[in-house]
Design a protein around this motif. Sequence first.
Motif, PDB file in Angstrom:
ATOM      1  N   PHE A 238      -0.487  12.028  14.798  1.00 27.31           N
ATOM      2  CA  PHE A 238      -1.575  12.212  13.833  1.00 27.31           C
ATOM      3  C   PHE A 238      -1.102  12.666  12.449  1.00 27.31           C
ATOM      4  CE2 PHE A 238      -3.330  13.144  18.079  1.00 27.31           C
ATOM      5  CZ  PHE A 238      -4.079  11.978  18.222  1.00 27.31           C
ATOM      6  N   SER A 239       0.209  12.734  12.211  1.00 25.49           N
ATOM      7  CA  SER A 239       0.711  13.102  10.892  1.00 25.49           C
ATOM      8  C   SER A 239       0.963  11.876  10.018  1.00 25.49           C
ATOM      9  CB  SER A 239       2.018  13.886  11.011  1.00 25.49           C
ATOM     10  OG  SER A 239       1.772  15.110  11.640  1.00 25.49           O
ATOM     11  N   PHE A 240       1.023  10.725  10.631  1.00 20.90           N
ATOM     12  CA  PHE A 240       1.283   9.482   9.912  1.00 20.90           C
ATOM     13  C   PHE A 240      -0.006   8.673   9.883  1.00 20.90           C
ATOM     14  CE2 PHE A 240       2.406   5.038   9.548  1.00 20.90           C
ATOM     15  CZ  PHE A 240       3.434   5.030   8.627  1.00 20.90           C
ATOM     16  N   ILE A 241      -0.462   8.357   8.696  1.00 21.86           N
ATOM     17  CA  ILE A 241      -1.670   7.546   8.561  1.00 21.86           C
ATOM     18  C   ILE A 241      -1.300   6.328   7.732  1.00 21.86           C
ATOM     19  CG2 ILE A 241      -3.987   7.417   7.582  1.00 21.86           C
ATOM     20  CD1 ILE A 241      -4.268  10.387   8.208  1.00 21.86           C
ATOM     21  N   GLU A 242      -1.399   5.168   8.357  1.00 20.52           N
ATOM     22  CA  GLU A 242      -1.087   3.924   7.657  1.00 20.52           C
ATOM     23  C   GLU A 242      -2.338   3.432   6.941  1.00 20.52           C
ATOM     24  OE1 GLU A 242       1.130  -0.320   8.443  1.00 20.52           O
ATOM     25  OE2 GLU A 242       0.461   0.848  10.156  1.00 20.52           O
ATOM     26  N   VAL A 243      -2.203   3.232   5.634  1.00 23.56           N
ATOM     27  CA  VAL A 243      -3.308   2.758   4.810  1.00 23.56           C
ATOM     28  C   VAL A 243      -2.976   1.337   4.371  1.00 23.56           C
ATOM     29  CG1 VAL A 243      -4.663   3.124   2.712  1.00 23.56           C
ATOM     30  CG2 VAL A 243      -3.779   5.096   3.999  1.00 23.56           C
ATOM     31  N   TYR A 244      -3.847   0.414   4.697  1.00 26.72           N
ATOM     32  CA  TYR A 244      -3.671  -0.986   4.331  1.00 26.72           C
ATOM     33  C   TYR A 244      -4.626  -1.314   3.189  1.00 26.72           C
ATOM     34  CZ  TYR A 244      -4.118  -6.101   4.868  1.00 26.72           C
ATOM     35  OH  TYR A 244      -4.184  -7.451   4.660  1.00 26.72           O
ATOM     36  N   LEU A 245      -4.058  -1.546   2.013  1.00 28.35           N
ATOM     37  CA  LEU A 245      -4.860  -1.957   0.866  1.00 28.35           C
ATOM     38  C   LEU A 245      -4.989  -3.477   0.939  1.00 28.35           C
ATOM     39  CD1 LEU A 245      -3.292   0.297  -1.896  1.00 28.35           C
ATOM     40  CD2 LEU A 245      -5.398   0.665  -0.623  1.00 28.35           C
ATOM     41  N   ASN A 246      -6.065  -3.931   1.541  1.00 26.93           N
ATOM     42  CA  ASN A 246      -6.298  -5.348   1.795  1.00 26.93           C
ATOM     43  C   ASN A 246      -6.940  -5.980   0.560  1.00 26.93           C
ATOM     44  OD1 ASN A 246      -6.848  -7.859   2.801  1.00 26.93           O
ATOM     45  ND2 ASN A 246      -8.018  -7.149   4.560  1.00 26.93           N
ATOM     46  N   MET A 247      -6.102  -6.277  -0.409  1.00 36.02           N
ATOM     47  CA  MET A 247      -6.573  -6.822  -1.685  1.00 36.02           C
ATOM     48  C   MET A 247      -5.961  -8.198  -1.911  1.00 36.02           C
ATOM     49  SD  MET A 247      -8.463  -4.457  -2.945  1.00 36.02           S
ATOM     50  CE  MET A 247      -8.833  -2.867  -2.225  1.00 36.02           C
ATOM     51  N   PRO A 248      -6.710  -9.094  -2.547  1.00 32.56           N
ATOM     52  CA  PRO A 248      -6.149 -10.408  -2.860  1.00 32.56           C
ATOM     53  C   PRO A 248      -4.949 -10.285  -3.806  1.00 32.56           C
ATOM     54  CG  PRO A 248      -8.522 -10.351  -3.308  1.00 32.56           C
ATOM     55  CD  PRO A 248      -8.083  -8.955  -2.990  1.00 32.56           C
ATOM     56  N   LEU A 249      -3.980 -11.157  -3.627  1.00 33.83           N
ATOM     57  CA  LEU A 249      -2.791 -11.145  -4.463  1.00 33.83           C
ATOM     58  C   LEU A 249      -3.164 -11.256  -5.941  1.00 33.83           C
ATOM     59  CD1 LEU A 249       0.271 -11.098  -4.616  1.00 33.83           C
ATOM     60  CD2 LEU A 249       0.261 -13.563  -4.255  1.00 33.83           C
TER      61      LEU A 249
END
Length: 95
Positions: A20-31
């Motif tokens: 729970f110390s690692f949080i992966e954030v995916y910025l799902n944005m168009p190129l």
Amino acid sequence: MEREEEERDRDACRALLPDFSFIEVYLNMPLELCEARDPKGLYKLAREGKIKGFTGIDDPYEPPLNCEIEIRPQDGLCPSPSSMSSQTYQRLEVS
């Protein structure tokens, strides 16, 4: 890099920290949006071949399979930095 290799790299990063110390954030944005918001002009340089191995240009990118947070455009617009950081901060408060 193949999907399995990217997932292994992500899992290795995740394993470096306690649960729970690692949080992966995916910025799902168009190129196109990333290129439009690139103040340093790195995408332009990559397209000109002046930067090699640039993710999304000449190096493939595989979206994560198990991210904790996915931030997407809202009504075709990129959320503000404040909005994006709020989503991440709320997740950190819950953990």
